[in-house]
Design a protein around this motif. Structure first.
Motif, PDB file in Angstrom:
ATOM      1  N   ALA A 202       0.864  -1.179   0.000  1.00  0.00           N
ATOM      2  CA  ALA A 202       0.000   0.000   0.000  1.00  0.00           C
ATOM      3  C   ALA A 202       0.899   1.228   0.000  1.00  0.00           C
ATOM      4  O   ALA A 202       1.855   1.310   0.772  1.00  0.00           O
ATOM      5  CB  ALA A 202      -0.909   0.010   1.228  1.00  0.00           C
ATOM      6  N   THR A 203       0.620   2.168  -0.879  1.00  0.00           N
ATOM      7  CA  THR A 203       1.430   3.376  -0.983  1.00  0.00           C
ATOM      8  C   THR A 203       0.836   4.483  -0.120  1.00  0.00           C
ATOM      9  O   THR A 203      -0.324   4.438   0.281  1.00  0.00           O
ATOM     10  CB  THR A 203       1.510   3.861  -2.439  1.00  0.00           C
ATOM     11  N   ALA A 204       1.649   5.503   0.134  1.00  0.00           N
ATOM     12  CA  ALA A 204       1.228   6.588   1.019  1.00  0.00           C
ATOM     13  C   ALA A 204       0.045   7.366   0.459  1.00  0.00           C
ATOM     14  O   ALA A 204      -0.719   7.973   1.222  1.00  0.00           O
ATOM     15  CB  ALA A 204       2.401   7.535   1.261  1.00  0.00           C
ATOM     16  N   ASP A 205      -0.135   7.364  -0.867  1.00  0.00           N
ATOM     17  CA  ASP A 205      -1.246   8.114  -1.456  1.00  0.00           C
ATOM     18  C   ASP A 205      -2.518   7.287  -1.601  1.00  0.00           C
ATOM     19  O   ASP A 205      -3.460   7.673  -2.296  1.00  0.00           O
ATOM     20  CB  ASP A 205      -0.843   8.694  -2.816  1.00  0.00           C
ATOM     21  N   GLY A 206      -2.565   6.112  -0.945  1.00  0.00           N
ATOM     22  CA  GLY A 206      -3.796   5.328  -0.907  1.00  0.00           C
ATOM     23  C   GLY A 206      -3.971   4.355  -2.043  1.00  0.00           C
ATOM     24  O   GLY A 206      -5.082   3.883  -2.285  1.00  0.00           O
ATOM     25  N   GLU A 207      -2.883   4.008  -2.731  1.00  0.00           N
ATOM     26  CA  GLU A 207      -2.963   3.039  -3.824  1.00  0.00           C
ATOM     27  C   GLU A 207      -2.523   1.674  -3.311  1.00  0.00           C
ATOM     28  O   GLU A 207      -1.540   1.563  -2.580  1.00  0.00           O
ATOM     29  CB  GLU A 207      -2.043   3.478  -4.960  1.00  0.00           C
ATOM     30  N   LEU A 208      -3.280   0.641  -3.682  1.00  0.00           N
ATOM     31  CA  LEU A 208      -2.969  -0.712  -3.247  1.00  0.00           C
ATOM     32  C   LEU A 208      -2.349  -1.502  -4.393  1.00  0.00           C
ATOM     33  O   LEU A 208      -2.789  -1.400  -5.537  1.00  0.00           O
ATOM     34  CB  LEU A 208      -4.241  -1.431  -2.770  1.00  0.00           C
ATOM     35  N   LYS A 209      -1.338  -2.297  -4.076  1.00  0.00           N
ATOM     36  CA  LYS A 209      -0.739  -3.197  -5.052  1.00  0.00           C
ATOM     37  C   LYS A 209      -1.180  -4.617  -4.723  1.00  0.00           C
ATOM     38  O   LYS A 209      -0.977  -5.093  -3.607  1.00  0.00           O
ATOM     39  CB  LYS A 209       0.786  -3.102  -5.018  1.00  0.00           C
ATOM     40  N   VAL A 210      -1.816  -5.278  -5.686  1.00  0.00           N
ATOM     41  CA  VAL A 210      -2.312  -6.627  -5.467  1.00  0.00           C
ATOM     42  C   VAL A 210      -1.861  -7.530  -6.608  1.00  0.00           C
ATOM     43  O   VAL A 210      -1.615  -7.073  -7.723  1.00  0.00           O
ATOM     44  CB  VAL A 210      -3.859  -6.667  -5.348  1.00  0.00           C
ATOM     45  N   VAL A 211      -1.756  -8.816  -6.298  1.00  0.00           N
ATOM     46  CA  VAL A 211      -1.498  -9.825  -7.325  1.00  0.00           C
ATOM     47  C   VAL A 211      -2.837 -10.454  -7.668  1.00  0.00           C
ATOM     48  O   VAL A 211      -3.482 -11.058  -6.801  1.00  0.00           O
ATOM     49  CB  VAL A 211      -0.510 -10.897  -6.827  1.00  0.00           C
ATOM     50  N   ASN A 212      -3.251 -10.300  -8.939  1.00  0.00           N
ATOM     51  CA  ASN A 212      -4.545 -10.856  -9.320  1.00  0.00           C
ATOM     52  C   ASN A 212      -4.425 -12.332  -9.670  1.00  0.00           C
ATOM     53  O   ASN A 212      -3.329 -12.910  -9.626  1.00  0.00           O
ATOM     54  CB  ASN A 212      -5.182 -10.056 -10.466  1.00  0.00           C
ATOM     55  N   LEU A 213      -5.525 -12.958 -10.020  1.00  0.00           N
ATOM     56  CA  LEU A 213      -5.532 -14.396 -10.255  1.00  0.00           C
ATOM     57  C   LEU A 213      -4.894 -14.790 -11.581  1.00  0.00           C
ATOM     58  O   LEU A 213      -4.783 -15.980 -11.892  1.00  0.00           O
ATOM     59  CB  LEU A 213      -6.966 -14.941 -10.166  1.00  0.00           C
ATOM     60  N   ASP A 214      -4.443 -13.787 -12.354  1.00  0.00           N
ATOM     61  CA  ASP A 214      -3.643 -14.057 -13.552  1.00  0.00           C
ATOM     62  C   ASP A 214      -2.158 -13.980 -13.249  1.00  0.00           C
ATOM     63  O   ASP A 214      -1.322 -14.105 -14.151  1.00  0.00           O
ATOM     64  CB  ASP A 214      -3.999 -13.058 -14.663  1.00  0.00           C
ATOM     65  N   GLY A 215      -1.827 -13.718 -11.986  1.00  0.00           N
ATOM     66  CA  GLY A 215      -0.433 -13.622 -11.579  1.00  0.00           C
ATOM     67  C   GLY A 215       0.198 -12.280 -11.865  1.00  0.00           C
ATOM     68  O   GLY A 215       1.420 -12.133 -11.760  1.00  0.00           O
TER      69      GLY A 215
END
Length: 295
Positions: A110-123
């Protein structure tokens, strides 16, 4: 953590929750010297370690509450708490859903500006910035088996039991309107007896098991509360009169709405159903098992 001066040429710090020492600027000692065991700085560090343990447990409990109730969580809140190691440990690798309910991903950053980094089901690692996300209960995840297989491929482990949480669903096609055999649950019934009759040496032992599993004991019941479909529901299992001193056994499982009204089984939502059955099964699993020819 910073090394703190502790007198007599020693320095101390916390290492994995315990106080350790070294000679000033030297190597860490295998044991804490006797002269430091009652030192005020050592005592302060022990209290800090206890607080950190409580804080970590509270973070896990809060994330579990968000997940069990599928509550929307502001992404800004996740970003603000992410730098805290306890929060990050509780949140990392949780399955999250943003604006698209069919797009599930595992939270990695999670970045300071409220953006989330996720790994989706496609990898693929993708960035999400919805106003809120949910940490869905596994019974609500489509293709749960595929999600579990993918998580295994990634080597994902979760502090909060989510994707590998035991789940229960109602029979295919729903509950029957009328009972085919005595004791069969129907859509109009108000209780389930699948896990009734588990015998315990004492009511105290049964209540202690419920508490150890994280459930609340109130009067003669073990209970758990969830929000399902935006409404509060409480599941309860009878465990015996509070001051009963003899043997005790698990009773029926039932659900009540926010007004305390007993709910018909056909009214119980999927999350409340799963969590209630999970509680009843967990209590029943600790029963006394009879051995021998009469068992």
């Amino acid at each position: 953590m910073t090394w703190l001066a502790a007198g007599e040429g020693y320095e101390i710090t916390l290492d994995e929750g315990r106080v350790v020492a070294r000679r000033a600027g030297g190597r860490q000692l295998k044991t804490l010297p006797k002269a430091l065991r009652d030192h005020p700085e050592a005592d302060r560090l022990r209290r800090l370690a206890e607080w950190l343990d409580r804080h970590a447990a509270a973070c896990v409990a809060q994330v579990d509450t968000w997940m069990v109730s599928s509550l929307p969580v502001p992404t800004e809140l996740i970003a603000r708490v992410w730098p805290d190691e306890a929060w990050q440990s509780a949140l990392r690798d949780m399955a999250v859903v943003g604006d698209d309910p069919d797009e599930v991903g595992f939270l990695r950053d999670a970045t300071a500006d409220g953006e989330l980094k996720v790994v989706n089901l496609d990898g693929e690692t993708v960035r999400l910035s919805p106003r809120t996300v949910t940490l869905p209960h596994p019974v609500l995840l489509p293709d749960l088996d595929d999600v579990r297989d993918f998580a295994a491929e990634l080597g994902i482990t979760q502090r909060v039991e989510q994707i590998h949480r035991a789940t229960w669903t109602r029979p295919e096609g729903g509950l029957p309107e009328t009972a085919t055999t005595p004791g069969t649950a129907t859509a109009g019934s108000t209780e389930v007896r699948d896990y009734a009759g588990g015998k315990f040496a004492s009511r105290f032992g049964l209540a202690a098991r419920a508490t150890a599993l994280g459930y609340r004991v109130s009067g003669g019941y073990a209970t758990c509360k969830v929000r399902d479909g935006g409404r509060g529901t409480e599941a309860s299992v009878w465990i015996g009169e509070p001051y009963w001193e003899g043997e005790s056994e698990t009773g029926s499982l039932s659900w009540h709405d926010e007004d305390g009204r007993a709910m018909r089984l056909g009214e119980v939502g999927p999350v409340a159903w799963s969590e209630g059955m999970r509680m009843a099964a967990a209590l029943y699993a600790g029963r006394t098992i009879e051995e021998g020819g009469d068992a």
